[in-house]
Structures are given as structure tokens and as C-alpha cells.
Design a protein around this motif. Structure first.
Motif, PDB file in Angstrom:
ATOM      1  N   ILE A  16     -23.631  28.038 -62.915  1.00  0.00           N
ATOM      2  CA  ILE A  16     -22.454  27.863 -63.811  1.00  0.00           C
ATOM      3  C   ILE A  16     -21.597  29.220 -63.488  1.00  0.00           C
ATOM      4  CG2 ILE A  16     -21.299  27.539 -65.974  1.00  0.00           C
ATOM      5  CD1 ILE A  16     -24.020  25.993 -66.770  1.00  0.00           C
ATOM      6  N   ALA A  17     -22.293  30.377 -63.781  1.00  0.00           N
ATOM      7  CA  ALA A  17     -21.481  31.370 -63.662  1.00  0.00           C
ATOM      8  C   ALA A  17     -20.870  31.668 -62.198  1.00  0.00           C
ATOM      9  CB  ALA A  17     -22.428  32.810 -63.943  1.00  0.00           C
TER      10      ALA A  17
ATOM     11  N   SER B 206     -16.962  31.942 -60.930  1.00  0.00           N
ATOM     12  CA  SER B 206     -16.423  33.129 -60.553  1.00  0.00           C
ATOM     13  C   SER B 206     -16.435  32.951 -58.712  1.00  0.00           C
ATOM     14  CB  SER B 206     -17.361  34.311 -61.021  1.00  0.00           C
ATOM     15  OG  SER B 206     -18.581  34.065 -60.622  1.00  0.00           O
ATOM     16  N   ALA B 207     -16.110  31.803 -58.337  1.00  0.00           N
ATOM     17  CA  ALA B 207     -16.239  31.546 -57.015  1.00  0.00           C
ATOM     18  C   ALA B 207     -15.047  32.247 -56.288  1.00  0.00           C
ATOM     19  CB  ALA B 207     -16.208  29.864 -56.556  1.00  0.00           C
ATOM     20  N   THR B 208     -15.189  32.804 -55.038  1.00  0.00           N
ATOM     21  CA  THR B 208     -14.204  33.524 -54.669  1.00  0.00           C
ATOM     22  C   THR B 208     -12.909  32.780 -54.449  1.00  0.00           C
ATOM     23  OG1 THR B 208     -15.856  35.135 -53.593  1.00  0.00           O
ATOM     24  CG2 THR B 208     -13.498  35.017 -52.403  1.00  0.00           C
ATOM     25  N   ASP B 209     -13.136  31.369 -53.720  1.00  0.00           N
ATOM     26  CA  ASP B 209     -12.311  30.632 -53.486  1.00  0.00           C
ATOM     27  C   ASP B 209     -11.635  29.830 -54.847  1.00  0.00           C
ATOM     28  OD1 ASP B 209     -10.396  28.850 -52.703  1.00  0.00           O
ATOM     29  OD2 ASP B 209     -11.635  27.750 -51.283  1.00  0.00           O
ATOM     30  N   PRO B 210     -10.472  30.202 -55.277  1.00  0.00           N
ATOM     31  CA  PRO B 210     -10.171  29.317 -56.701  1.00  0.00           C
ATOM     32  C   PRO B 210     -10.421  27.910 -56.772  1.00  0.00           C
ATOM     33  CG  PRO B 210      -8.496  30.851 -55.967  1.00  0.00           C
ATOM     34  CD  PRO B 210      -9.477  30.745 -54.770  1.00  0.00           C
TER      35      PRO B 210
ATOM     36  N   ALA C 112     -22.414  35.751 -66.488  1.00  0.00           N
ATOM     37  CA  ALA C 112     -23.541  36.240 -65.832  1.00  0.00           C
ATOM     38  C   ALA C 112     -23.930  37.683 -66.432  1.00  0.00           C
ATOM     39  CB  ALA C 112     -23.068  36.856 -64.303  1.00  0.00           C
ATOM     40  N   ARG C 113     -23.264  38.462 -66.959  1.00  0.00           N
ATOM     41  CA  ARG C 113     -23.699  39.774 -67.604  1.00  0.00           C
ATOM     42  C   ARG C 113     -24.418  39.553 -68.846  1.00  0.00           C
ATOM     43  NH1 ARG C 113     -21.150  44.894 -68.241  1.00  0.00           N
ATOM     44  NH2 ARG C 113     -20.602  44.642 -66.095  1.00  0.00           N
TER      45      ARG C 113
ATOM     46  N   ALA D 170     -13.250  35.614 -64.525  1.00  0.00           N
ATOM     47  CA  ALA D 170     -13.714  36.708 -65.398  1.00  0.00           C
ATOM     48  C   ALA D 170     -14.679  36.045 -66.596  1.00  0.00           C
ATOM     49  CB  ALA D 170     -12.640  37.287 -66.242  1.00  0.00           C
ATOM     50  N   LEU D 171     -14.414  34.935 -66.883  1.00  0.00           N
ATOM     51  CA  LEU D 171     -15.639  34.338 -67.758  1.00  0.00           C
ATOM     52  C   LEU D 171     -16.862  34.191 -67.173  1.00  0.00           C
ATOM     53  CD1 LEU D 171     -13.434  31.685 -69.588  1.00  0.00           C
ATOM     54  CD2 LEU D 171     -14.395  33.647 -70.805  1.00  0.00           C
ATOM     55  N   GLY D 172     -16.798  33.839 -65.809  1.00  0.00           N
ATOM     56  CA  GLY D 172     -17.990  33.671 -64.976  1.00  0.00           C
ATOM     57  C   GLY D 172     -18.810  34.982 -64.831  1.00  0.00           C
TER      58      GLY D 172
END
Length: 769
Positions: free
Chosen positions: A291-292, A296-300, A277-278, A271-273
Motif C-alpha cells: 500500500i505504501a 508513493s510510486a515514482t510515476d503519479p 512506511a515510516r 507523502a502519505l505513502g
């Protein structure tokens, strides 16, 4: 009748049910979609879904927000909850409503937000609300909206009383108070503050679970507050995971959360990523995008392993150092090196051949040096943030003393490394000394609110003095260090010889042409007045006190008002100890008036309120001793009331308790003078016992021992006056023993020698043979 035992819910079934419920709520009334979605689900899942649907009817029981289109009926709130009166409804969520409320019991002017649960919701939602309260109770951070109270209202609704945050979501509007768009650095600063708050929650084993811009508000001063732990959970187990935790905000929710998983650190990073980005979406910044994307990569497994790693990449970006988000591409790293060191590389162009030969070693050494320097600069920035921004914010928060001690301890470690670092040149040593002086101030300065750690304050002041001598002695800072040392020596350590020596050195370091040192000079003169009064040199004491008031005439700052009030009180002390009790009253009244003005102008200052309580004590004592017993009793009651407010603000504040004991001791004496003998003596015995316990808990502090001795003498005096001779003689003997211990250590002032020990000896010789 015995109740049927309740079985714990199966976590796997609950997660599956919540994931399905979210999808059903997104398609209300679509029976074809419902049939297709639930076609292959187990009987246990179907039973649980049916139970939830029966409980909430057509309303989605989401802990943080209502689904679009839901029209929640407003219920009238209770008139109040405890000391808080409801003002207006400011929002609604699936579990209830949020109301603005104000405290109106006269102790504080406090604006809060109260979350009320809907009474019709099922028991599991109430349990979730209780879990939110337990989670919030463990979070104490300036970037997290505080939990103030909680419980049940008169009509049976669960409620949480929260800090009221008047702000806007972190992603809008991205403009400052002047209407100009915020630059990227300020937006990133706000993001970093929010991330630090999230990290604090993680350090307390709490995952938020629903981070989004609307849950991160920024007030008009740019301060960030993290809200709504309504679907948070404790990471050490699922016992406090909210049962309705499947409700999320899809734009910022990780795949795991969308699938119904319980909140985790990895989900908060995702969520922070998205939030990063927002807030930077209008910037073509490749590094921020990287960094974003990593956060927020799909793979943890590809995300950062925690908030500190994300923030470290943002710091590296500012310093043109390689990012973890950009991998090990040597071309990218080489470009950063050239950007950092371009002037030096141009100047060294003639050495190109040598660089080619030794290139690998150069890049490696340069990277090591740059990263070490970056860590060092980060330590400097961290110490300043901890001791100024964070500490100042915490000081305004009730009940924060324990957390302020932790902040001070963390800053201590950072400053120790700075002071001894091989990277520390003269300027850095000066910065380290300034930080150590600030740390000593919050640890044990008698001039303001402190943590009650005078021994640590002494070590830091002495270290700062050594650093300043090594750095070339900048005059203003050296004068401040000497003066801080003198105040600590005189009022806490009972070491008048050192206080005199340090005060004289401070005066030599003053720059008479520097207007910034005006308050320092006033502080010096106030200390001179106090020391002269202890020595019974009353003309010198009076002249120094008057000098303070002249120097600060026209200065209405909080620190100046407090200094002027202390100077007026010092004048009153000179007159009172000189034998003219009635003549001291006008000076004490002036001190009270100045501090009443300070409290009106600066209502958030607990130190001003503390000083007002102390000044009222001095005035009340003078009034009672000069015959105005009834007025003295009224004034001492106000003194105790003021000081109780300070103690209520933070019950762990030892100095506030000390001042309250002084006031209560005086109140006991005035009660005896008013004819309420038993009541007064009972109060005096109680305060003396409390002082004795405090001294025994801090046996190495001379001030604690003196406090106990000073409280025993008036108790013995009044016991003697009321015919309780045996009890009086016992207390005289103990007070005499303690004052003689102080004298043996060479720390007994002239005033104590005459007014305390001398009078005790006279009373013993006359009545205690």
C-alpha cells in the motif's frame, strides 16, 4: 503620484527559480556550485534569483522551516493581538515565529498558537502568508488545526491565530500513555485519521504540499491534528499558490515537488505513502508495504487516485480482502479467500470435486458477497464515527454548527441504507435504531444542544421505534426511544397527548433492576413534572421533581447535574405558578448553583452554560416579581451575558438565540419595574420583532409561534401599565390570535389557557373595548 502597474509573475519562471533557490540554499557560499548550476539559465531566471537573494540576504525564506544552521534572531512579540496575550515562543519558520498565546478577555479560557511574519521579509512572502490565511479559512475539520483569527499586529506584522496542538509527531514516540508500544492497529488508526484530514482538504480543493510526520501531531488522547498549510495551494487555480512553494522536506516530497512543481493531490498521496512506511517500518507486513509503495510510486499514474482509495485498501487488508495495491494475482486472492473462510472450507472438504467443477463461479460469488458485506460493515463503522467521535469533537469547536449539520446529513444517508439493507439482521437493526436515535438527538432534542431540525428528528425517532419492534424490543433502548419521542412531542411539537402516551410506554419498558436506566427514569420523572405543571396539577409536578433529585443523589456527571438543575427549576415553577413568587426563589437558586458547578466542572460544555443562562432568567424573574428588583436586574444581566457567550461560540445556533431572546425579554420587563421605562419597552419591542421574524422563517413549527405569542403578552402588559393603551391592545389582539390557533390545533396547555390566553381576554375585556 500613480503607481507603476505590477506584472503577474510567470508561473514557469517562478517554479524554475524556486527549484534552483532550494539547491542554492543547500550549498551556501559555494560559488563554484552556483556558477555551474546557473550556467545555462535565462536572463529572466537570473534576475528573479538575484531579487530573491537581495530580499532575504542570507536567510532562506521558506514558509515552513528554517534551513539547518540558520540562526534567526528573535524579535520581541507584540504584547497582544486582539483578545490574545503572548506567552512564549515555541518555534520558528522561514517566514517568522510561532508563539503560544492565551485568550484573557473573560469570554473563554483559550490557548492558541500565533504565527508572526518577520517584518523584514519581502512583499511576496507577506502575500504568501495571506494566501495561507485564505486557504486555512476554507478548512473546517476536527483533524486540521483550525484558523481562529488573523490580521496585523500593532507593529505591522501579519499574523495567524491557530488552534494550539499539544502533541508529538505521528511517527514518534510509538508508545501509549502506559509506556507500552502502540500496536500496529492503533498506529494505522492514527494514520487513517490524518489521511481523512488530508482528504477533507482535497475536497475543499486544497493540496497541502508538505506532509511529513512533524506536521501531523498526536495529542495525549490519541487525537490527530494536521498542521502547517504554509505552502498549500488551491487546486482550482494558481492565484493562491504560495510564491515560495518550492520549499519542501525532501524525505517526503514527490519527484514533481523536488523539481519545483506546485502542490497537488498526487504529491500529498506520495507523502502519505512515505509516512505510512515510516510508522510501520518495524513491521514485516507485506500488505502495508504494498500500500505504501503504491501511494508513493515514482510515476503519479501508478499511485492511488485519491485518499479514499488508499484508505479502502487499508480496510481491505483488515478484512483479508484483495488489495488494489497487489494487482490481480489469482494465487494471492485464493490465499485470502482460504484465510477468510477456512472453517467453512474444512467442513466442506467432502465437496471438493464439486468445488473443482464450479470453482470459478464460487470464487466470484464469494468475492461479491464478501465485498458487499465489507461495504456494509464499513457503513456501520462510518455512521458510528460520524455521530459519536466526529460529532462530539465538532461540538466543542466554536462556529462548527454548519459542519455539524453536514455530518448529520451524511450520517442520515448511511443510516437510511443500514435500516433498509437486505443484510440487516436483528442486531444490525438495533444498531441502526441506536444510530437514528443519536441522530435525532443532535437534530432536535430539547434536552441538549441541537441543530434545530425537529421534523427530521421526529422521522428518525419513529423509524427507530419501528426497527426496535422488528428486532424484538430491547428494553433499555426502547425506553429511551419512547422517552425521546415524548420530550420532542411535549417541548417542541406542543403535542401533549402523544407525549403522555410515549412517556407511559417508556415507563413500562424500564428495567427496575438495571442501574444503567437510572438517568432514563429520572428524565422520565422530570418530563412528568413538566407535563403536570402545564396541567396545573401542582402536587404531582412537585412529587415528580423531588423524585428526580432523589434518584440522582450523589451522581456528579454532567448529564445528572443538568437533570437535577432542571428538577430544581421545575420545583420553582410549581411554587411560582402556584402564586408564591418569593417562595420559588430558593428552588431557582439551587438550580443556578447546580449549573454553576456544572460549568466549573465541565467548562467546555456550551449546553451547561446555556442551561445556566436559562436558570438565571428564572431566578431573576422570581426576584423581580417578589420585589427584589435590583437583584433581579443583576441576575438577568448575568443570564444575558452567559447566553451571549453561547451565541458567540456559534452564531448559527438558533436555540441559543432563542434562549437569549427569552432573557432579553425578561430584562426589558425588569428595566420597566426599575423605573427605566423607555429603555425597557424599547428592548421588549426589539425582542418581539426578532421572535416574529424567527416564527415567520419557520411557520410550520408550533413552538416558534408560541414563543412569539408568549413574548407579546408581557410587552402588552407593560405597555398597559405605562399608559400606552392602543399599543397594548394591538399586541393583546395578536397574542390572542396566535394562542387560539394553538388551541384550534388541540395543543394549548392548561397553563397557557389560564395564564396566557385567559389573562389576555381579561385585559382585552377591561381595556380594549
Amino acid at each position: 503620484m500613480s503607481e507603476t502597474p505590477r506584472l503577474a509573475p510567470d508561473p514557469a519562471i517562478e517554479r524554475r527559480v524556486l527549484a534552483l533557490m532550494e539547491r542554492l540554499l543547500a550549498h551556501p557560499g559555494n560559488q563554484r556550485f552556483r556558477k555551474r548550476l546557473l550556467k545555462n539559465e535565462s536572463g529572466a531566471v537570473l534576475v528573479r534569483i538575484a531579487a530573491l537573494e537581495r530580499a532575504v540576504a542570507h536567510v532562506a525564506a521558506m514558509p515552513t522551516e528554517l534551513p539547518p544552521g540558520t540562526n534567526e534572531a528573535e524579535l520581541p512579540p507584540p504584547k497582544r493581538f486582539g483578545p490574545f496575550a503572548f506567552v512564549r515562543r515555541i518555534g520558528a519558520g522561514g517566514m517568522g515565529e510561532v508563539w503560544e498565546a492565551r485568550r484573557d478577555d473573560g469570554l473563554f479560557d483559550q490557548r492558541v498558537a500565533i504565527k508572526l511574519i518577520q517584518p523584514r521579509l519581502q512583499v511576496r512572502a507577506a502575500e504568501a502568508f495571506g494566501a495561507e490565511r485564505r486557504i486555512l479559512a476554507r478548512l473546517e475539520h476536527p483533524g486540521i488545526a483550525r484558523l481562529i483569527d488573523g490580521g496585523k499586529t500593532d507593529d505591522g506584522r501579519q499574523c495567524l491565530v491557530m488552534e494550539f496542538v499539544d502533541g508529538q509527531p505521528i511517527d514518534e514516540p510509538l508508545v501509549g500513555s502506559d509506556g507500552v508500544g502502540l500496536d500496529l492497529s492503533e498506529r494505522l488508526r492514527r494514520f487513517a485519521d490524518a489521511a481523512q484530514a488530508v482528504h477533507h482538504a482535497h475536497s475543499q480543493l486544497v493540496a497541502h504540499g508538505d506532509l511529513k510526520p512533524s506536521n501531523i501531531l498526536v495529542d495525549r488522547k490519541g487525537r490527530v491534528r494536521l498542521l502547517d498549510f504554509g505552502i498549500a495551494r488551491l487546486l482550482k487555480g494558481d492565484q493562491d499558490a504560495l510564491v515560495l512553494a518550492g520549499a519542501v522536506t525532501s524525505a517526503f516530497a514527490s519527484p514533481a515537488r523536488l523539481a519545483g512543481g506546485l502542490p497537488s493531490i498526487a504529491d500529498d498521496l506520495f507523502a502519505l505513502g512515505k509516512i505510512l512506511a515510516r510508522i510501520a517500518e518495524d513491521e514485516a507486513d507485506v500488505d502495508i508495504a504494498a500500500i505504501a509503495a503504491k501511494a508513493s510510486a515514482t510515476d503519479p499514474a501508478l499511485r492511488y487516485d485519491g485518499v479514499p482509495a488508499l484508505l479502502a485498501d487499508l480496510v481491505r487488508r483488515e478484512q483479508h480482502l484483495p488489495l488494489a495495491a497487489r494487482g490481480n494475482d489469482w494465487r494471492y486472492r485464493a490465499r485470502l479467500l482460504v484465510r477468510r473462510r477456512w472453517p467453512a472450507l474444512v467442513a466442506a472438504a467432502a465437496l471438493t470435486a464439486m468445488l473443482v467443477v464450479a470453482g470459478t463461479g464460487f470464487v466470484s460469488a464469494e468475492r461479491e458477497k464478501a465485498e458487499a458485506g465489507a461495504r456494509f460493515d464499513d457503513a456501520r463503522a462510518t455512521s458510528r464515527y460520524l455521530l459519536y467521535t466526529l460529532y462530539d469533537q465538532l461540538e466543542r469547536q466554536p462556529g462548527s454548527l454548519g459542519l455539524r449539520r453536514e455530518v448529520a446529513q451524511t450520517a442520515q444517508s448511511t443510516l437510511n441504507r443500514l435500516a433498509e439493507s437486505k443484510w440487516a439482521g436483528p442486531q444490525v437493526r438495533i444498531e441502526a435504531a441506536e444510530g437514528l436515535l443519536r441522530l435525532a438527538q443532535v437534530q432536535g432534542s430539547p434536552l441538549g444542544a441541537n441543530l434545530g431540525q425537529p421534523a427530521r428528528a421526529r422521522v428518525n425517532i419513529d423509524t427507530a421505534l419501528r426497527l426496535l419492534e422488528q428486532a424484538g424490543e430491547p428494553r433499555a433502548l426502547l425506553a429511551r426511544a419512547r422517552l425521546d419521542s415524548a420530550w420532542l412531542a411535549e417541548l417542541v411539537e406542543e403535542n401533549t397527548p402523544r407525549a403522555r402516551a410515549d412517556a407511559a410506554l417508556a415507563q413500562k419498558a424500564f428495567d427496575p433492576t438495571d442501574p444503567a436506566t437510572t438517568q432514563l427514569r429520572a428524565s422520565h420523572d422530570l418530563l412528568v413534572s413538566i407535563m403536570a405543571q402545564w396541567d396545573k396539577d401542582y402536587p404531582k409536578a412537585l412529587a415528580a421533581a423531588l423524585a428526580v433529585e432523589r434518584e440522582l443523589a450523589g451522581d456528579a456527571s454532567l448529564s445528572a447535574l443538568i437533570l437535577k438543575a432542571r428538577a430544581a427549576e421545575a420545583r420553582g415553577d410549581v411554587i411560582w405558578y402556584g402564586g408564591n413568587g418569593a417562595g420559588s426563589v430558593p428552588a431557582y437558586r439551587q438550580s443556578v448553583a447546580l449549573l454553576e458547578d456544572a460549568v466549573r466542572r465541565f467548562p467546555a460544555s456550551m449546553h451547561a452554560l446555556r442551561r445556566l443562562g436559562h436558570a438565571r432568567w428564572a431566578l431573576a424573574s422570581a426576584l423581580a416579581d417578589s420585589g427584589a428588583v435590583t437583584e433581579g436586574l443583576d441576575e438577568i444581566a448575568r443570564s444575558s451575558a452567559d447566553l451571549r457567550r453561547v451565541v458567540v461560540f456559534d452564531p448559527a445556533d438558533d436555540d441559543a438565540l432563542r434562549h437569549l431572546h427569552i432573557s432579553e425579554n425578561a430584562r426589558g420587563g425588569i428595566l420597566v419595574l426599575a423605573g427605566r421605562v423607555d429603555e425597557g419597552l424599547q428592548l421588549l419591542n426589539a425582542t418581539a420583532a426578532e421572535r416574529r421574524a424567527i416564527w415567520q422563517a419557520n411557520p410550520g413549527e408550533a413552538r416558534r409561534m408560541r414563543d412569539y405569542a408568549v413574548e407579546l403578552k408581557p410587552l402588552a402588559d407593560l405597555q398597559l401599565q405605562t399608559g400606552r393603551i392602543a399599543a397594548a391592545c394591538t399586541n393583546y389582539a395578536e397574542a390572542r390570535r396566535l394562542f387560539e390557533l394553538v388551541d384550534k390545533a388541540g395543543r394549548l396547555s392548561a397553563q397557557d389557557r389560564i395564564d396566557q390566553l385567559g389573562n389576555i381576554l381579561k385585559s382585552q375585556n377591561k381595556f380594549c373595548r
